[in-house]
Design an enzyme around this catalytic site. Structure first.
Site, short mmCIF file in Angstrom:
data_model
loop_
_atom_site.label_atom_id
_atom_site.label_comp_id
_atom_site.label_asym_id
_atom_site.label_seq_id
_atom_site.Cartn_x
_atom_site.Cartn_y
_atom_site.Cartn_z
N LYS A 11 4.84 8.24 48.03
CA LYS A 11 5.82 7.20 48.37
C LYS A 11 6.85 7.70 49.40
O LYS A 11 6.95 8.91 49.67
CB LYS A 11 6.49 6.72 47.08
CG LYS A 11 5.51 6.03 46.11
CD LYS A 11 6.23 5.48 44.88
CE LYS A 11 5.25 4.74 43.96
NZ LYS A 11 5.96 4.18 42.78
N TYR A 51 1.52 -4.92 45.52
CA TYR A 51 2.24 -5.02 44.24
C TYR A 51 2.28 -6.45 43.70
O TYR A 51 3.15 -6.79 42.90
CB TYR A 51 3.65 -4.46 44.38
CG TYR A 51 3.72 -2.94 44.37
CD1 TYR A 51 3.33 -2.22 43.25
CD2 TYR A 51 4.19 -2.24 45.46
CE1 TYR A 51 3.40 -0.83 43.22
CE2 TYR A 51 4.27 -0.84 45.45
CZ TYR A 51 3.87 -0.15 44.32
OH TYR A 51 3.95 1.23 44.29
N ASN A 114 9.92 7.31 42.68
CA ASN A 114 9.26 8.26 41.78
C ASN A 114 8.04 8.94 42.43
O ASN A 114 7.11 9.34 41.75
CB ASN A 114 8.92 7.59 40.44
CG ASN A 114 8.01 6.39 40.60
OD1 ASN A 114 7.58 6.08 41.71
ND2 ASN A 114 7.69 5.74 39.49
N HIS A 117 2.27 6.88 43.43
CA HIS A 117 1.59 5.78 42.74
C HIS A 117 0.19 6.25 42.38
O HIS A 117 -0.44 6.97 43.16
CB HIS A 117 1.46 4.56 43.66
CG HIS A 117 0.44 3.56 43.16
ND1 HIS A 117 0.74 2.61 42.23
CD2 HIS A 117 -0.89 3.44 43.42
CE1 HIS A 117 -0.37 1.92 41.94
NE2 HIS A 117 -1.37 2.41 42.66
N GLU A 128 -7.72 -1.39 44.61
CA GLU A 128 -6.66 -0.75 45.41
C GLU A 128 -7.26 0.12 46.53
O GLU A 128 -6.70 0.19 47.63
CB GLU A 128 -5.76 0.08 44.51
CG GLU A 128 -4.93 -0.78 43.56
CD GLU A 128 -4.02 0.01 42.65
OE1 GLU A 128 -3.30 -0.62 41.85
OE2 GLU A 128 -4.01 1.27 42.72
P1 RTP Z 1 2.69 3.17 39.89
O1 RTP Z 1 2.11 1.78 39.71
O2 RTP Z 1 3.59 3.28 41.09
O3 RTP Z 1 1.69 4.26 39.81
O4 RTP Z 1 3.67 3.46 38.68
P2 RTP Z 1 3.55 3.01 37.19
O5 RTP Z 1 2.23 2.40 36.91
O6 RTP Z 1 3.97 4.20 36.42
O7 RTP Z 1 4.68 1.91 37.13
P3 RTP Z 1 4.57 0.31 37.21
O8 RTP Z 1 5.09 -0.24 35.92
O9 RTP Z 1 3.23 -0.12 37.69
O10 RTP Z 1 5.66 -0.01 38.33
C1 RTP Z 1 5.33 0.14 39.68
C2 RTP Z 1 6.46 0.83 40.39
O11 RTP Z 1 7.61 0.00 40.40
C3 RTP Z 1 8.78 0.81 40.37
N1 RTP Z 1 9.56 0.43 39.19
N2 RTP Z 1 10.85 0.22 39.23
N3 RTP Z 1 13.51 -0.38 38.55
C4 RTP Z 1 12.59 -0.39 37.60
O12 RTP Z 1 12.83 -0.62 36.44
C5 RTP Z 1 11.22 -0.08 38.00
N4 RTP Z 1 10.18 -0.05 37.17
C6 RTP Z 1 9.12 0.27 37.95
C7 RTP Z 1 8.33 2.25 40.33
O13 RTP Z 1 8.29 2.74 41.67
C8 RTP Z 1 6.95 2.14 39.74
O14 RTP Z 1 6.18 3.26 40.05
MG MG Z 2 1.38 0.77 38.02
#
Ligand code: RTP
Ligand code: MG
Length: 140
Positions: A11, A51, A114, A117, A128
């Protein structure tokens, strides 16, 4: 376990801090092979499309703004159980909850910035990967 592929993104917070090599070393040390990789600047439309599942979430607008704030590196990682293995190496979404030794524990700035992804299922990985790569760009 079967050889799988997963879509990984380094990212904008990671490219900005010049961390792509250190993060790639974590993938390779875990037995994942980078079989495709390119550095791109996402447009707003591309980030929104990627997204789309999060469109109704409160953080969607901020996430799209962040993901377009600088270049990203999109990659295909290949290996035994690559989807789960990559998510283990990444660590929890919120770096405050990420395990010791994971990418997010070591490098993430916040729950949003973070660093990485990773696809969350083999089914989503296929979607994807196709979003960013032609088959001819993936060289195993
Ligand atoms: P990713 O998709 O990026 O691999 O991460 P993930 O599955 O661990 O998280 P996901 O729930 O799919 O959320 C996608 C990305 O959105 C951002 N996020 N921000 N501000 C917030 O509460 C929040 N929650 C998620 C993060 O960049 C997350 O990786
Ligand atoms: Mg995710």
């Amino acid at each position: 376990m079967a050889v799988e592929r997963t879509l990984s993104i380094l990212k904008p917070d990671a490219t900005r801090r010049n961390l792509t090599g250190k993060i790639n070393a974590k993938f390779e040390d875990a037995g994942l092979r980078i079989v495709a990789q390119k550095r791109v600047q996402l447009t707003t439309a591309e980030a929104e499309g990627f997204y789309a599942v999060h469109r109704e979430r409160p953080f969607f607008g901020s996430l799209v703004e962040f993901m377009t704030s600088g270049p990203v590196v999109v990659q295909v990682l290949e290996g035994e159980g690559a989807v789960l293995k990559n998510r283990e190496v990444m660590g929890a979404t919120n770096p405050a909850n990420a395990a010791e030794g994971t990418i997010r524990k070591e490098f993430a700035e916040s729950i949003e910035a973070n660093s990485v992804h990773g696809s969350d299922s083999a089914e989503n990985a296929a979607i994807e990967i196709a979003y960013f790569f032609a088959q001819t760009e993936i060289v195993a």
